[in-house]
Design a protein around this motif. Structure first.
Motif, PDB file in Angstrom:
ATOM      1  N   ARG A 174       0.850  -1.353  -0.054  1.00 17.03           N
ATOM      2  CA  ARG A 174      -0.009   0.037  -0.138  1.00 17.03           C
ATOM      3  C   ARG A 174       0.999   1.367   0.010  1.00 17.03           C
ATOM      4  N   PRO A 175       0.526   2.324  -0.463  1.00 15.41           N
ATOM      5  CA  PRO A 175       1.164   3.694  -0.619  1.00 15.41           C
ATOM      6  C   PRO A 175       1.465   3.868   0.909  1.00 15.41           C
ATOM      7  N   VAL A 176       2.656   4.568   1.208  1.00 12.68           N
ATOM      8  CA  VAL A 176       3.239   4.990   2.652  1.00 12.68           C
ATOM      9  C   VAL A 176       2.916   6.747   2.679  1.00 12.68           C
ATOM     10  N   HIS A 177       2.412   7.083   3.631  1.00 14.51           N
ATOM     11  CA  HIS A 177       1.851   8.553   3.670  1.00 14.51           C
ATOM     12  C   HIS A 177       2.943   9.368   4.741  1.00 14.51           C
ATOM     13  N   THR A 178       3.678  10.218   3.868  1.00 14.53           N
ATOM     14  CA  THR A 178       4.634  10.953   4.770  1.00 14.53           C
ATOM     15  C   THR A 178       4.630  12.530   4.931  1.00 14.53           C
ATOM     16  N   ASP A 179       3.554  13.155   4.302  1.00 15.80           N
ATOM     17  CA  ASP A 179       3.387  14.473   4.034  1.00 15.80           C
ATOM     18  C   ASP A 179       2.125  14.820   4.113  1.00 15.80           C
ATOM     19  N   VAL A 180       1.484  15.610   5.056  1.00 14.50           N
ATOM     20  CA  VAL A 180       0.136  16.082   5.058  1.00 14.50           C
ATOM     21  C   VAL A 180      -0.416  16.644   3.782  1.00 14.50           C
ATOM     22  N   MET A 181       0.642  17.455   3.224  1.00 14.30           N
ATOM     23  CA  MET A 181       0.211  18.256   2.019  1.00 14.30           C
ATOM     24  C   MET A 181       0.375  17.735   0.672  1.00 14.30           C
ATOM     25  N   VAL A 182       0.622  16.476   0.604  1.00  9.74           N
ATOM     26  CA  VAL A 182       0.587  15.749  -0.599  1.00  9.74           C
ATOM     27  C   VAL A 182      -0.849  14.780  -0.651  1.00  9.74           C
ATOM     28  N   GLU A 183      -1.561  15.192  -1.533  1.00 15.57           N
ATOM     29  CA  GLU A 183      -3.075  14.696  -1.973  1.00 15.57           C
ATOM     30  C   GLU A 183      -2.854  13.492  -2.985  1.00 15.57           C
ATOM     31  N   GLN A 184      -3.186  12.275  -2.779  1.00 15.98           N
ATOM     32  CA  GLN A 184      -2.841  11.422  -3.683  1.00 15.98           C
ATOM     33  C   GLN A 184      -4.270  11.505  -4.753  1.00 15.98           C
ATOM     34  N   ARG A 185      -5.205  11.867  -4.217  1.00 16.43           N
ATOM     35  CA  ARG A 185      -6.536  12.237  -5.126  1.00 16.43           C
ATOM     36  C   ARG A 185      -7.187  13.502  -4.933  1.00 16.43           C
ATOM     37  N   ALA A 186      -7.430  14.003  -5.903  1.00 15.05           N
ATOM     38  CA  ALA A 186      -8.275  15.341  -5.743  1.00 15.05           C
ATOM     39  C   ALA A 186      -9.553  15.423  -5.212  1.00 15.05           C
ATOM     40  N   ASP A 187     -10.049  14.034  -5.254  1.00 14.19           N
ATOM     41  CA  ASP A 187     -11.562  14.121  -4.797  1.00 14.19           C
ATOM     42  C   ASP A 187     -11.638  13.919  -3.232  1.00 14.19           C
ATOM     43  N   LEU A 188     -10.389  13.595  -2.489  1.00 14.51           N
ATOM     44  CA  LEU A 188     -10.546  13.595  -1.147  1.00 14.51           C
ATOM     45  C   LEU A 188      -9.580  13.977  -0.218  1.00 14.51           C
ATOM     46  N   VAL A 189      -9.865  14.112   0.956  1.00 13.20           N
ATOM     47  CA  VAL A 189      -8.673  14.750   1.745  1.00 13.20           C
ATOM     48  C   VAL A 189      -8.168  13.497   2.337  1.00 13.20           C
ATOM     49  N   ASN A 190      -6.484  13.373   2.182  1.00  9.58           N
ATOM     50  CA  ASN A 190      -5.936  12.179   2.436  1.00  9.58           C
ATOM     51  C   ASN A 190      -6.068  11.681   3.941  1.00  9.58           C
ATOM     52  N   HIS A 191      -5.773  12.713   4.664  1.00  9.56           N
ATOM     53  CA  HIS A 191      -5.737  12.516   6.181  1.00  9.56           C
ATOM     54  C   HIS A 191      -6.982  12.006   6.833  1.00  9.56           C
ATOM     55  N   ILE A 192      -8.056  12.667   6.156  1.00  9.67           N
ATOM     56  CA  ILE A 192      -9.168  12.459   6.622  1.00  9.67           C
ATOM     57  C   ILE A 192      -9.976  11.067   6.363  1.00  9.67           C
ATOM     58  N   ALA A 193      -9.726  10.859   4.967  1.00  6.19           N
ATOM     59  CA  ALA A 193     -10.341   9.476   4.233  1.00  6.19           C
ATOM     60  C   ALA A 193      -9.456   8.205   5.077  1.00  6.19           C
ATOM     61  N   LEU A 194      -8.006   8.428   5.368  1.00  2.39           N
ATOM     62  CA  LEU A 194      -7.427   7.321   6.048  1.00  2.39           C
ATOM     63  C   LEU A 194      -7.810   7.244   7.685  1.00  2.39           C
ATOM     64  N   ALA A 195      -8.160   8.132   8.078  1.00  2.09           N
ATOM     65  CA  ALA A 195      -8.819   8.219   9.546  1.00  2.09           C
ATOM     66  C   ALA A 195     -10.083   7.713   9.575  1.00  2.09           C
ATOM     67  N   LYS A 196     -10.991   7.761   8.559  1.00  8.69           N
ATOM     68  CA  LYS A 196     -12.312   7.354   8.395  1.00  8.69           C
ATOM     69  C   LYS A 196     -12.328   5.793   8.042  1.00  8.69           C
ATOM     70  N   ARG A 197     -11.144   5.173   7.456  1.00  5.54           N
ATOM     71  CA  ARG A 197     -11.138   3.774   7.263  1.00  5.54           C
ATOM     72  C   ARG A 197     -10.635   3.138   8.524  1.00  5.54           C
ATOM     73  N   ALA A 198      -9.939   3.699   9.513  1.00  9.45           N
ATOM     74  CA  ALA A 198      -9.155   2.945  10.412  1.00  9.45           C
ATOM     75  C   ALA A 198     -10.104   2.138  11.576  1.00  9.45           C
ATOM     76  N   ASP A 199      -9.650   0.797  11.619  1.00 10.78           N
ATOM     77  CA  ASP A 199      -9.975   0.231  12.766  1.00 10.78           C
ATOM     78  C   ASP A 199      -9.217   0.135  14.027  1.00 10.78           C
ATOM     79  N   LEU A 200      -7.887   0.703  13.737  1.00 10.57           N
ATOM     80  CA  LEU A 200      -7.089   0.935  14.689  1.00 10.57           C
ATOM     81  C   LEU A 200      -5.977   1.732  14.395  1.00 10.57           C
ATOM     82  N   LEU A 201      -5.477   2.611  15.383  1.00  8.18           N
ATOM     83  CA  LEU A 201      -4.177   3.283  15.146  1.00  8.18           C
ATOM     84  C   LEU A 201      -3.323   2.797  16.041  1.00  8.18           C
ATOM     85  N   LEU A 202      -2.016   2.422  15.502  1.00  6.46           N
ATOM     86  CA  LEU A 202      -0.833   1.952  16.512  1.00  6.46           C
ATOM     87  C   LEU A 202       0.235   2.772  15.939  1.00  6.46           C
ATOM     88  N   ILE A 203       0.763   3.477  16.836  1.00  4.92           N
ATOM     89  CA  ILE A 203       2.212   4.229  16.638  1.00  4.92           C
ATOM     90  C   ILE A 203       3.449   3.525  17.270  1.00  4.92           C
TER      91      ILE A 203
END
Length: 185
Positions: free
Chosen positions: A56-85
């Motif tokens: 899967r793509p790796v996300h390193t920059d909030v300002m890089v949007e892979q798709r123009a039709d969605l906000v990447n950090h919000i889309a990632l958060a909405k799909r999450a079942d769990l956050l692990l740091i």
């Protein structure tokens, strides 16, 4: 049954190299793993390594949007079942406890629904881990719903011996699976 979606946040610790095996293990167990990295963590391990292992793509920059039709950090958060740091440095712990969202890991963490489980696995020098500020920040994160996967006592990369080594991948995976199974009940 829907594939569980894990967000794996990686901060700038020497133990970031262990995230490769962790990503690989979680992927082999059937989880969709989206890797989020701070800019400084990319100096310890490359996004390409983690992309290859997660498929899967790796996300390193909030300002890089892979798709123009969605906000990447919000889309990632909405799909999450769990956050692990893992690893979580004193810096990332402090940012999260203070509500600072200035990199991909903290921004996605702030965008998560409150009900999404959050695990944090500290990794740092013993004195940094024992520092009252770090301990206060961990208490704050626990109040916010984070669960700590405590660091091990070991010989650290800096040469000191003490608590601060990243928990083993086996311990981290067990915590992930226990958390997700509790959520399924």
């Amino acid at each position: 049954m829907r594939q569980k979606h894990i967000l794996l946040g990686i901060s700038a610790s020497i133990s970031a190299y262990k995230a490769a095996d962790l990503t690989n293990e979680l992927t082999k167990r059937g989880y969709a793993v989206d890797v989020l990295m701070t800019q400084n963590s990319t100096k310890f391990i490359t996004p390409l390594t983690l992309q290859t292992l997660s498929k899967r793509p790796v996300h390193t920059d909030v300002m890089v949007e892979q798709r123009a039709d969605l906000v990447n950090h919000i889309a990632l958060a909405k799909r999450a079942d769990l956050l692990l740091i893992a690893p979580a440095t004193a810096n990332i712990i402090g940012k999260l406890a203070s509500g600072i969202a200035d990199d991909m890991v903290t921004t996605v963490a702030m965008a998560l629904e409150v009900k999404v489980p959050k695990l944090i696995a500290p990794a740092m020098n013993t004195y940094m881990y024992q520092n009252p500020v770090t301990q206060k920040n961990l208490v704050t994160l626990k109040e916010f719903g984070y669960k700590e996967i405590e660091p091990r006592e070991a010989l650290l990369a800096c040469g000191d011996f003490g608590r601060g080594a990243l928990a083993t991948n086996e311990t981290i995976v067990k915590a992930v699976e226990a958390t997700l199974s509790q959520r399924s009940l």
